[in-house]
Design an enzyme around this catalytic site. Structure first.
Site, short mmCIF file in Angstrom:
data_model
loop_
_atom_site.label_atom_id
_atom_site.label_comp_id
_atom_site.label_asym_id
_atom_site.label_seq_id
_atom_site.Cartn_x
_atom_site.Cartn_y
_atom_site.Cartn_z
N GLU A 55 -10.55 3.07 -1.78
CA GLU A 55 -10.76 3.30 -0.35
C GLU A 55 -11.29 4.71 -0.09
OE1 GLU A 55 -7.89 3.88 3.56
OE2 GLU A 55 -7.26 2.50 1.98
N GLU A 107 -1.53 -0.88 -3.98
CA GLU A 107 -2.72 -0.18 -3.52
C GLU A 107 -2.53 1.32 -3.46
OE1 GLU A 107 -5.28 -0.25 0.65
OE2 GLU A 107 -4.54 -2.12 -0.22
N HIS A 119 -11.99 -2.22 2.10
CA HIS A 119 -10.97 -1.72 3.00
C HIS A 119 -11.37 -1.99 4.45
CE1 HIS A 119 -9.88 1.69 5.74
NE2 HIS A 119 -8.67 1.32 5.36
N ASP A 134 0.84 -1.20 0.00
CA ASP A 134 0.00 0.00 0.00
C ASP A 134 0.87 1.25 0.00
OD1 ASP A 134 -1.96 1.90 0.38
OD2 ASP A 134 -2.71 1.09 2.27
N GLU A 180 -10.02 -7.89 4.09
CA GLU A 180 -8.92 -7.37 4.89
C GLU A 180 -9.18 -7.64 6.36
OE1 GLU A 180 -6.09 -3.39 4.99
OE2 GLU A 180 -8.14 -3.21 4.21
#
Length: 390
Positions: A266, A240, A316, A214, A336
């Protein structure tokens, strides 16, 4: 059944908080924060809780974790009056009322966080009234249990990073995600530091465990294009949020290279925002958060739209409002999971606020089909560690 009261409470953490070191996680402020631990600006140590009371004694519970004080004011001022006396089963009508009432100043951000919290509470109410878990109302089970990936692995001394990765591997996770700590202002040296993070984790988990990474909106398009060939050999399941969420063109260009799958969403909102991403062929994975995107009412629409494009949805943050959506969608292969840790950025606060969040066993979460609604309650005793406003 009629709605009689909407109660909002902001809970602000007053317990010990771990300091965030530099390079904890790259983020959009790095470009102007000059090496300060800018991730602290994205910490959210307060949440807003929404409880919707009805004339038959049922109470629905929802929440939002972004800008809680402003979100509470928006709900109390603009949204609560639309709900009093309404039938909570009219979820679509109520959602459209809230969306259109706030359209001139809303559509995304704080207004959508408020709508999301209320919508989640409404679906919790429906499940309790029907005596069914929410995922049953959304279509039922599409998988026996939900595979989850361990999501932490913030940039840290490499020996600690390896130790944490080994822990998740030993616990049976088949996927895990780390955070890049360096971005454009760190130049070529920082690029190699990011590569070192990937190498350290890959050396521990091998290629039999999926690895994701990420960048949390912290890279420019130029920097991301330079990073792609460096990270390609590590076979990431996805990269990400490499660029800011408004840069749909940048997402599309990165995806077009075909070197590393690209994930985002997200910080996107409603089915309209995701229609733009999908029609522009901008992402390989969609990552909305149900308590931001517009609630369960929008999450199920986006999931259906994404399925028509064959783009998987991996929400998310995990948490129950996302797990129920994942359980009911064949297009959501994994979810997640934030492990319970000491308070850092605030993602972990739901462990301190709610009772009922499930723990994975061997990398899988099993939702209790006998718990109506979302299966959560507020831990009022634990709230003594918070300042409560409202």
């Amino acid at each position: 059944m009629k709605i009689t009261e909407v109660r909002t409470r902001v809970v602000q953490w007053q317990g010990e908080t771990l300091p965030l070191p530099p390079h904890f996680c790259t983020n959009p402020l790095d470009l102007i924060a000059f090496r300060q631990p800018s991730m602290a600006n994205f910490a959210f140590h307060g949440w807003v809780l929404v409880e919707i009371f009805t004339d038959n004694g049922l109470v629905g519970l929802g929440n939002a974790a972004l800008s809680p004080l402003v979100t509470k004011t928006l709900i109390d001022t603009y949204l609560e009056p639309l709900l009093i006396g309404a039938d909570p089963w009219d979820t679509e009508y109520l959602w459209q009322q809230m969306y259109r009432r706030t359209m001139a100043f809303g559509r995304k951000g704080v207004a959508m966080a408020g709508i999301s919290a209320i919508d989640i509470a409404l679906w919790d109410l429906l499940g309790k009234d029907a005596r069914q878990p929410v995922f049953r109302l959304l279509g039922g089970q599409t998988k026996d249990k939900i595979p989850v990936y361990a999501s932490w692995l913030y940039a840290m001394p490499l020996p600690e990073l390896r130790k944490e990765a080994q822990k998740y591997k030993d616990e049976g996770y088949q996927a895990m995600k780390l955070r890049f700590g360096w971005g454009p202002i760190d130049g070529a040296m920082g690029m190699q530091k990011n590569v070192e993070l990937l190498r350290a984790v890959r050396e521990v988990i091998g290629n039999e465990v999926d690895l994701m990474a990420d960048a949390y909106m912290g890279w420019t398009l130029d920097y991301a294009k330079r990073m792609l060939p460096l990270i390609e050999p590590f076979h990431l399941r996805w990269l990400e949020e490499p660029v800011i969420p408004d840069d749909t063109r940048g997402y599309r260009e990165l995806k077009s290279h075909g070197r590393v799958p690209i994930a985002g969403g997200e910080h996107e909102f409603t089915v309209f925002g995701f229609r733009e991403l999908l029609e522009n062929n901008a992402v390989d994975y969609i990552q909305f958060d149900t308590n931001r995107v517009g609630g369960i009412s929008q999450a199920r629409k986006i999931s259906a739209l994404a399925e028509s494009f064959q783009v998987p949805v991996v929400p998310h943050a995990g948490q129950m409002h996302n797990y129920h959506v994942v359980m009911a969608s064949l297009n959501s292969p994994i979810a997640e999971f934030f492990p319970k840790v000491d308070v850092e950025v605030g993602n972990e606060l739901f462990w301190y606020i709610f009772d009922g969040e499930p723990l994975p066993v061997d990398g899988y979460i099993d939702l209790d089909e006998h718990k109506p609604g979302l299966g959560l309650t507020v831990n009022e005793e634990s709230l003594k560690q918070f300042t409560v406003i409202g």
